[in-house]
Design a protein around this motif. Structure first.
Motif, PDB file in Angstrom:
ATOM      1  N   ASN A 111       0.844  -1.195   0.000  1.00 26.22           N
ATOM      2  CA  ASN A 111       0.000   0.000   0.000  1.00 26.22           C
ATOM      3  C   ASN A 111       0.886   1.254   0.000  1.00 26.22           C
ATOM      4  O   ASN A 111       1.632   1.494   0.959  1.00 26.22           O
ATOM      5  N   PRO A 112       0.835   2.074  -1.057  1.00 30.04           N
ATOM      6  CA  PRO A 112       1.696   3.261  -1.129  1.00 30.04           C
ATOM      7  C   PRO A 112       1.530   4.213   0.057  1.00 30.04           C
ATOM      8  O   PRO A 112       2.513   4.773   0.541  1.00 30.04           O
ATOM      9  N   SER A 113       0.290   4.374   0.535  1.00 24.14           N
ATOM     10  CA  SER A 113       0.061   5.287   1.661  1.00 24.14           C
ATOM     11  C   SER A 113       0.734   4.782   2.924  1.00 24.14           C
ATOM     12  O   SER A 113       1.305   5.562   3.701  1.00 24.14           O
ATOM     13  N   VAL A 114       0.674   3.475   3.136  1.00 21.82           N
ATOM     14  CA  VAL A 114       1.323   2.886   4.314  1.00 21.82           C
ATOM     15  C   VAL A 114       2.830   3.092   4.229  1.00 21.82           C
ATOM     16  O   VAL A 114       3.485   3.481   5.206  1.00 21.82           O
ATOM     17  N   PHE A 115       3.383   2.853   3.044  1.00 25.35           N
ATOM     18  CA  PHE A 115       4.830   3.052   2.875  1.00 25.35           C
ATOM     19  C   PHE A 115       5.226   4.505   3.113  1.00 25.35           C
ATOM     20  O   PHE A 115       6.175   4.785   3.851  1.00 25.35           O
ATOM     21  N   LEU A 116       4.510   5.445   2.504  1.00 26.40           N
ATOM     22  CA  LEU A 116       4.889   6.847   2.609  1.00 26.40           C
ATOM     23  C   LEU A 116       4.787   7.366   4.037  1.00 26.40           C
ATOM     24  O   LEU A 116       5.690   8.046   4.533  1.00 26.40           O
ATOM     25  N   ASN A 117       3.697   7.045   4.705  1.00 27.55           N
ATOM     26  CA  ASN A 117       3.549   7.478   6.098  1.00 27.55           C
ATOM     27  C   ASN A 117       4.568   6.799   6.997  1.00 27.55           C
ATOM     28  O   ASN A 117       5.146   7.421   7.891  1.00 27.55           O
ATOM     29  N   GLY A 118       4.775   5.503   6.754  1.00 23.80           N
ATOM     30  CA  GLY A 118       5.745   4.771   7.554  1.00 23.80           C
ATOM     31  C   GLY A 118       7.166   5.240   7.306  1.00 23.80           C
ATOM     32  O   GLY A 118       7.989   5.289   8.234  1.00 23.80           O
ATOM     33  N   ALA A 119       7.474   5.600   6.059  1.00 28.70           N
ATOM     34  CA  ALA A 119       8.828   6.054   5.729  1.00 28.70           C
ATOM     35  C   ALA A 119       9.173   7.346   6.450  1.00 28.70           C
ATOM     36  O   ALA A 119      10.312   7.534   6.886  1.00 28.70           O
ATOM     37  N   SER A 137       8.996   5.679 -11.726  1.00 30.27           N
ATOM     38  CA  SER A 137       8.791   5.377 -13.142  1.00 30.27           C
ATOM     39  C   SER A 137       7.368   5.722 -13.587  1.00 30.27           C
ATOM     40  O   SER A 137       7.106   5.894 -14.775  1.00 30.27           O
ATOM     41  N   GLY A 138       6.456   5.829 -12.617  1.00 26.18           N
ATOM     42  CA  GLY A 138       5.088   6.224 -12.943  1.00 26.18           C
ATOM     43  C   GLY A 138       4.918   7.714 -12.746  1.00 26.18           C
ATOM     44  O   GLY A 138       5.823   8.501 -13.018  1.00 26.18           O
ATOM     45  N   LYS A 139       3.738   8.109 -12.276  1.00 29.77           N
ATOM     46  CA  LYS A 139       3.475   9.518 -11.994  1.00 29.77           C
ATOM     47  C   LYS A 139       3.730   9.755 -10.509  1.00 29.77           C
ATOM     48  O   LYS A 139       2.940   9.333  -9.659  1.00 29.77           O
ATOM     49  N   PRO A 140       4.831  10.406 -10.151  1.00 29.04           N
ATOM     50  CA  PRO A 140       5.189  10.549  -8.737  1.00 29.04           C
ATOM     51  C   PRO A 140       4.259  11.513  -8.018  1.00 29.04           C
ATOM     52  O   PRO A 140       3.981  12.604  -8.505  1.00 29.04           O
ATOM     53  N   SER A 141       3.784  11.121  -6.863  1.00 32.10           N
ATOM     54  CA  SER A 141       2.934  12.005  -6.071  1.00 32.10           C
ATOM     55  C   SER A 141       3.793  13.022  -5.334  1.00 32.10           C
ATOM     56  O   SER A 141       5.007  12.837  -5.155  1.00 32.10           O
ATOM     57  N   VAL A 142       3.173  14.104  -4.902  1.00 34.09           N
ATOM     58  CA  VAL A 142       3.882  15.102  -4.100  1.00 34.09           C
ATOM     59  C   VAL A 142       4.427  14.449  -2.837  1.00 34.09           C
ATOM     60  O   VAL A 142       5.564  14.718  -2.418  1.00 34.09           O
ATOM     61  N   GLU A 143       3.643  13.565  -2.237  1.00 37.21           N
ATOM     62  CA  GLU A 143       4.061  12.893  -0.999  1.00 37.21           C
ATOM     63  C   GLU A 143       5.318  12.049  -1.229  1.00 37.21           C
ATOM     64  O   GLU A 143       6.237  12.046  -0.407  1.00 37.21           O
ATOM     65  N   LEU A 144       5.349  11.344  -2.352  1.00 36.50           N
ATOM     66  CA  LEU A 144       6.520  10.523  -2.675  1.00 36.50           C
ATOM     67  C   LEU A 144       7.762  11.401  -2.836  1.00 36.50           C
ATOM     68  O   LEU A 144       8.838  11.088  -2.301  1.00 36.50           O
ATOM     69  N   ARG A 190       8.345  14.283  -1.556  1.00 37.35           N
ATOM     70  CA  ARG A 190       8.771  14.844  -0.268  1.00 37.35           C
ATOM     71  C   ARG A 190       9.464  13.797   0.592  1.00 37.35           C
ATOM     72  O   ARG A 190      10.377  14.127   1.359  1.00 37.35           O
ATOM     73  N   VAL A 191       9.075  12.552   0.458  1.00 37.32           N
ATOM     74  CA  VAL A 191       9.780  11.481   1.163  1.00 37.32           C
ATOM     75  C   VAL A 191      11.201  11.351   0.601  1.00 37.32           C
ATOM     76  O   VAL A 191      12.160  11.136   1.350  1.00 37.32           O
ATOM     77  N   VAL A 192      11.348  11.503  -0.718  1.00 35.95           N
ATOM     78  CA  VAL A 192      12.681  11.496  -1.322  1.00 35.95           C
ATOM     79  C   VAL A 192      13.529  12.622  -0.722  1.00 35.95           C
ATOM     80  O   VAL A 192      14.692  12.418  -0.373  1.00 35.95           O
ATOM     81  N   GLN A 193      12.943  13.790  -0.569  1.00 37.20           N
ATOM     82  CA  GLN A 193      13.664  14.915   0.019  1.00 37.20           C
ATOM     83  C   GLN A 193      14.096  14.606   1.451  1.00 37.20           C
ATOM     84  O   GLN A 193      15.230  14.899   1.855  1.00 37.20           O
ATOM     85  N   LEU A 194      13.190  14.029   2.227  1.00 37.28           N
ATOM     86  CA  LEU A 194      13.524  13.677   3.612  1.00 37.28           C
ATOM     87  C   LEU A 194      14.661  12.666   3.675  1.00 37.28           C
ATOM     88  O   LEU A 194      15.562  12.777   4.511  1.00 37.28           O
ATOM     89  N   ALA A 195      14.620  11.686   2.775  1.00 37.43           N
ATOM     90  CA  ALA A 195      15.662  10.661   2.765  1.00 37.43           C
ATOM     91  C   ALA A 195      17.023  11.267   2.431  1.00 37.43           C
ATOM     92  O   ALA A 195      18.040  10.933   3.059  1.00 37.43           O
ATOM     93  N   LEU A 196      17.052  12.148   1.453  1.00 38.53           N
ATOM     94  CA  LEU A 196      18.309  12.806   1.092  1.00 38.53           C
ATOM     95  C   LEU A 196      18.832  13.653   2.255  1.00 38.53           C
ATOM     96  O   LEU A 196      20.038  13.650   2.540  1.00 38.53           O
ATOM     97  N   MET A 197      17.929  14.354   2.924  1.00 38.44           N
ATOM     98  CA  MET A 197      18.326  15.230   4.024  1.00 38.44           C
ATOM     99  C   MET A 197      18.834  14.432   5.228  1.00 38.44           C
ATOM    100  O   MET A 197      19.931  14.676   5.737  1.00 38.44           O
TER     101      MET A 197
END
Length: 199
Positions: free
Chosen positions: A6-14, A39-46, A48-55
């Motif tokens: 579930n993408p929502s579970v992953f994003l919130n959990g991440a 590779s698909g259409k990235p959501s804003v939430e996804l 922002r999680v990328v940004q958090l991971a980089l930071m």
């Protein structure tokens, strides 16, 4: 969390995982899962999680060489909010090919506020600017200075322009000054920043 379908579970959990374990290994694990979704259409939430991971992982472009290509492949999207996050990420990762994409967006019919966002970040992209993309950015800065947005907007835009103009070579600055009638405000900004002996 990392393997949940579930993408929502992953994003919130991440977000929680990155807050609890601010280390490179955790960040890379999260980015690995994010990379598959880009590779698909990235959501804003996804994004922002990328940004958090980089930071939190203290990762830079050289640490994740395939990430900027994956982000560039989806920029621009048809969603303005997504594009704002993509611009932030591409500039942070110093993706040189992003310069031409941003220049194309500045010449398009997207809303002024979206162009202002690009203009704010463009000066922080230190690589990839060819003559055509530089001219597109200079033209935008000239137009933005007279756009209806209030004093604060024009003052911010002036600072964005100065940041970018400071990166021009001396020959490029002299070229701009010689054609000051086309870019009057930029020419004045360049003149203020020229060294005492420009050669």
């Amino acid at each position: 969390v990392l393997n949940d379908a579930n993408p929502s579970v992953f994003l919130n959990g991440a977000v929680g995982l990155l807050a609890a374990k601010r280390d490179e290994a955790t960040a890379r694990a999260v980015l690995g899962r994010c990379g598959k979704a880009l590779s698909g259409k990235p959501s804003v939430e996804l994004l922002r999680v990328v940004q958090l991971a980089l930071m939190h992982g203290k990762l830079e472009s050289g640490d994740v060489p395939s990430l900027s290509s994956a982000l560039l492949a989806v920029y621009p999207t048809e969603d303005h909010a997504q594009n704002r996050e993509l611009v932030r990420l591409l500039v942070y990762l110093q993706e040189p090919r992003a310069a031409a994409r941003m220049a194309e967006q500045l010449k398009s019919d997207i809303p002024l506020e979206e162009k202002l966002h690009i203009g704010a970040y463009a000066g922080r992209l230190h690589t990839g600017w060819e003559t055509a993309s530089k001219l597109a950015l200079l033209n935008f800065y000239e137009q933005a200075r007279i756009a209806d947005g209030g004093y604060s907007v024009s003052a911010y835009e002036e600072q964005f322009a100065r940041d970018f103009l400071a990166k021009l070579s001396i020959p490029e600055r002299l070229h701009l000054l010689a054609r000051g009638e086309r870019w009057p405000a930029s020419a004045l900004s360049v003149l203020a920043k020229l060294p005492a002996d420009p050669g």
